[in-house]
Design a protein around this motif. Structure first.
Motif, PDB file in Angstrom:
ATOM      1  N   LEU A 146      33.620  40.099  42.664  1.00 22.00           N
ATOM      2  CA  LEU A 146      32.738  38.942  42.707  1.00 22.00           C
ATOM      3  C   LEU A 146      33.592  37.691  42.852  1.00 22.00           C
ATOM      4  O   LEU A 146      34.653  37.588  42.249  1.00 22.00           O
ATOM      5  CB  LEU A 146      31.901  38.860  41.429  1.00 22.00           C
ATOM      6  N   LYS A 147      33.124  36.735  43.667  1.00 22.88           N
ATOM      7  CA  LYS A 147      33.930  35.553  43.931  1.00 22.88           C
ATOM      8  C   LYS A 147      33.151  34.278  43.644  1.00 22.88           C
ATOM      9  O   LYS A 147      31.952  34.198  43.910  1.00 22.88           O
ATOM     10  CB  LYS A 147      34.395  35.537  45.395  1.00 22.88           C
ATOM     11  N   PHE A 148      33.854  33.299  43.095  1.00 19.30           N
ATOM     12  CA  PHE A 148      33.320  31.952  42.932  1.00 19.30           C
ATOM     13  C   PHE A 148      34.475  30.989  43.146  1.00 19.30           C
ATOM     14  O   PHE A 148      35.423  30.948  42.358  1.00 19.30           O
ATOM     15  CB  PHE A 148      32.706  31.753  41.547  1.00 19.30           C
ATOM     16  N   LEU A 172      36.534  37.993  40.363  1.00 24.29           N
ATOM     17  CA  LEU A 172      36.325  38.861  39.207  1.00 24.29           C
ATOM     18  C   LEU A 172      36.236  40.304  39.686  1.00 24.29           C
ATOM     19  O   LEU A 172      35.464  40.623  40.597  1.00 24.29           O
ATOM     20  CB  LEU A 172      35.041  38.478  38.473  1.00 24.29           C
ATOM     21  N   PHE A 173      37.011  41.185  39.047  1.00 30.14           N
ATOM     22  CA  PHE A 173      37.014  42.608  39.365  1.00 30.14           C
ATOM     23  C   PHE A 173      36.495  43.368  38.147  1.00 30.14           C
ATOM     24  O   PHE A 173      37.274  43.731  37.259  1.00 30.14           O
ATOM     25  CB  PHE A 173      38.426  43.072  39.736  1.00 30.14           C
ATOM     26  N   LEU A 221      35.421  46.418  37.578  1.00 30.36           N
ATOM     27  CA  LEU A 221      35.912  47.768  37.330  1.00 30.36           C
ATOM     28  C   LEU A 221      37.343  47.780  36.807  1.00 30.36           C
ATOM     29  O   LEU A 221      37.769  48.734  36.155  1.00 30.36           O
ATOM     30  CB  LEU A 221      35.819  48.611  38.600  1.00 30.36           C
ATOM     31  N   LEU A 222      38.079  46.713  37.095  1.00 33.27           N
ATOM     32  CA  LEU A 222      39.474  46.617  36.658  1.00 33.27           C
ATOM     33  C   LEU A 222      39.644  45.714  35.450  1.00 33.27           C
ATOM     34  O   LEU A 222      40.743  45.588  34.911  1.00 33.27           O
ATOM     35  CB  LEU A 222      40.354  46.103  37.811  1.00 33.27           C
ATOM     36  N   ALA A 223      38.561  45.067  35.023  1.00 30.79           N
ATOM     37  CA  ALA A 223      38.581  44.145  33.882  1.00 30.79           C
ATOM     38  C   ALA A 223      39.655  43.078  34.043  1.00 30.79           C
ATOM     39  O   ALA A 223      40.490  42.849  33.166  1.00 30.79           O
ATOM     40  CB  ALA A 223      38.784  44.899  32.571  1.00 30.79           C
ATOM     41  N   LYS A 224      39.591  42.399  35.195  1.00 25.17           N
ATOM     42  CA  LYS A 224      40.569  41.335  35.429  1.00 25.17           C
ATOM     43  C   LYS A 224      39.974  40.274  36.342  1.00 25.17           C
ATOM     44  O   LYS A 224      38.967  40.497  37.035  1.00 25.17           O
ATOM     45  CB  LYS A 224      41.845  41.891  36.061  1.00 25.17           C
ATOM     46  N   ILE A 225      40.595  39.095  36.292  1.00 22.76           N
ATOM     47  CA  ILE A 225      40.281  38.036  37.239  1.00 22.76           C
ATOM     48  C   ILE A 225      41.546  37.717  38.025  1.00 22.76           C
ATOM     49  O   ILE A 225      42.666  38.022  37.595  1.00 22.76           O
ATOM     50  CB  ILE A 225      39.771  36.757  36.543  1.00 22.76           C
ATOM     51  N   GLU A 226      41.339  37.099  39.187  1.00 23.90           N
ATOM     52  CA  GLU A 226      42.463  36.588  39.969  1.00 23.90           C
ATOM     53  C   GLU A 226      42.158  35.160  40.368  1.00 23.90           C
ATOM     54  O   GLU A 226      41.060  34.861  40.834  1.00 23.90           O
ATOM     55  CB  GLU A 226      42.711  37.441  41.214  1.00 23.90           C
ATOM     56  N   ILE A 227      43.130  34.288  40.162  1.00 27.15           N
ATOM     57  CA  ILE A 227      43.015  32.892  40.573  1.00 27.15           C
ATOM     58  C   ILE A 227      44.019  32.672  41.687  1.00 27.15           C
ATOM     59  O   ILE A 227      45.232  32.706  41.451  1.00 27.15           O
ATOM     60  CB  ILE A 227      43.279  31.931  39.403  1.00 27.15           C
ATOM     61  N   GLU A 279      34.752  39.420  27.059  1.00 28.48           N
ATOM     62  CA  GLU A 279      35.045  38.373  28.037  1.00 28.48           C
ATOM     63  C   GLU A 279      34.560  38.796  29.418  1.00 28.48           C
ATOM     64  O   GLU A 279      33.952  38.008  30.147  1.00 28.48           O
ATOM     65  CB  GLU A 279      36.549  38.100  28.068  1.00 28.48           C
ATOM     66  N   LEU A 280      34.806  40.042  29.764  1.00 30.73           N
ATOM     67  CA  LEU A 280      34.379  40.569  31.059  1.00 30.73           C
ATOM     68  C   LEU A 280      32.867  40.533  31.184  1.00 30.73           C
ATOM     69  O   LEU A 280      32.324  40.059  32.194  1.00 30.73           O
ATOM     70  CB  LEU A 280      34.895  42.004  31.226  1.00 30.73           C
TER      71      LEU A 280
END
Length: 221
Positions: free
Chosen positions: A127-129, A134-135, A137-143, A154-155
């Motif tokens: 998911l993107k904003f 936001l991923f 299935l991987l329980a992570k975000i990327e900036i 949090e997820l």
């Protein structure tokens, strides 16, 4: 993901509850249709896992009733019936999917995500904003490509915001979506998780806004 499990088998229900709770989802359990209606009257769920043969009635009647009430909650029916005609009947009365017992719990969770993905029209894998990804299935975000891990709550909280960006959620709505009815929750639990998320996304172009007396929402900085 907040899940309502409608299943009368104590052993099987415990397996489902343990599995989804371990994975960080919020779950409530109804052992009969009467309890299921009670849960639906006081809480909002992302998905319902429905058994057919219950002590006080047929799950298909429950499904027909909530559809007549215009409740569009995704429903996956858990059934031992494998005949094609039975499966067609379940879909015709409003089921979003079905799974034949016995089944692997990992498959059930995958089906839950697939149903939610179809309902939202989004790719739940990523998911993107703005520059924040936001991923689930991987329980992570990327900036901007830099990863940061998320804890379970949090997820789940960030998923709520990503699935409805710019929409306000009250503290009560977030509490309802994040926790089961049986859990004991401190008054400032939501503020704690919001604060954690704000720290993790502070370098992105997104922020979680709080408007007094209205609620929280995900917006662009």
């Amino acid at each position: 993901m907040k899940v309502l499990i409608i299943e009368d088998s104590k052993e099987f229900s415990k397996s489902l509850l343990d599995f989804f709770n371990y994975d960080g989802h919020s779950t409530d359990h109804a052992s009969n249709l009467s309890s299921a209606y009670d849960y639906l009257s006081v809480s909002k769920y992302d998905i319902i896992l429905l058994d057919i043969m219950l002590p006080d009635g047929d799950g298909r009647d429950f499904l027909k009733k909530i559809r007549k009430q215009n409740k569009n909650i995704p429903v996956i029916v858990m059934t031992a019936r494998s005949e094609v005609s039975d499966r067609i009947d379940l879909l015709d009365v409003g089921a979003d999917d079905y799974i034949i017992k016995p089944f692997d719990l990992a498959e059930l969770e995958a089906r839950c995500r697939a149903v939610l993905r179809r309902q939202s029209g989004q790719n739940q894998t990523c998911l993107k904003f703005k520059n924040l990804s936001l991923f689930p299935l991987l329980a992570k975000i990327e900036i901007s490509g830099k990863p940061t891990s998320l804890r379970n709550r949090e997820l789940r909280l960030l998923e709520i915001f990503f699935n409805s960006p710019k929409i306000f959620f009250t503290k009560e709505q977030l509490t309802d979506r994040l926790f089961s009815i049986s859990e004991t929750i401190s008054e400032n639990a939501i503020e704690v998780y919001i604060a954690r998320l704000r720290k993790k996304i502070k370098n992105s172009k997104a922020k979680i806004e709080n408007v007094r007396s209205i609620g929280y929402r995900l917006i662009e900085k």
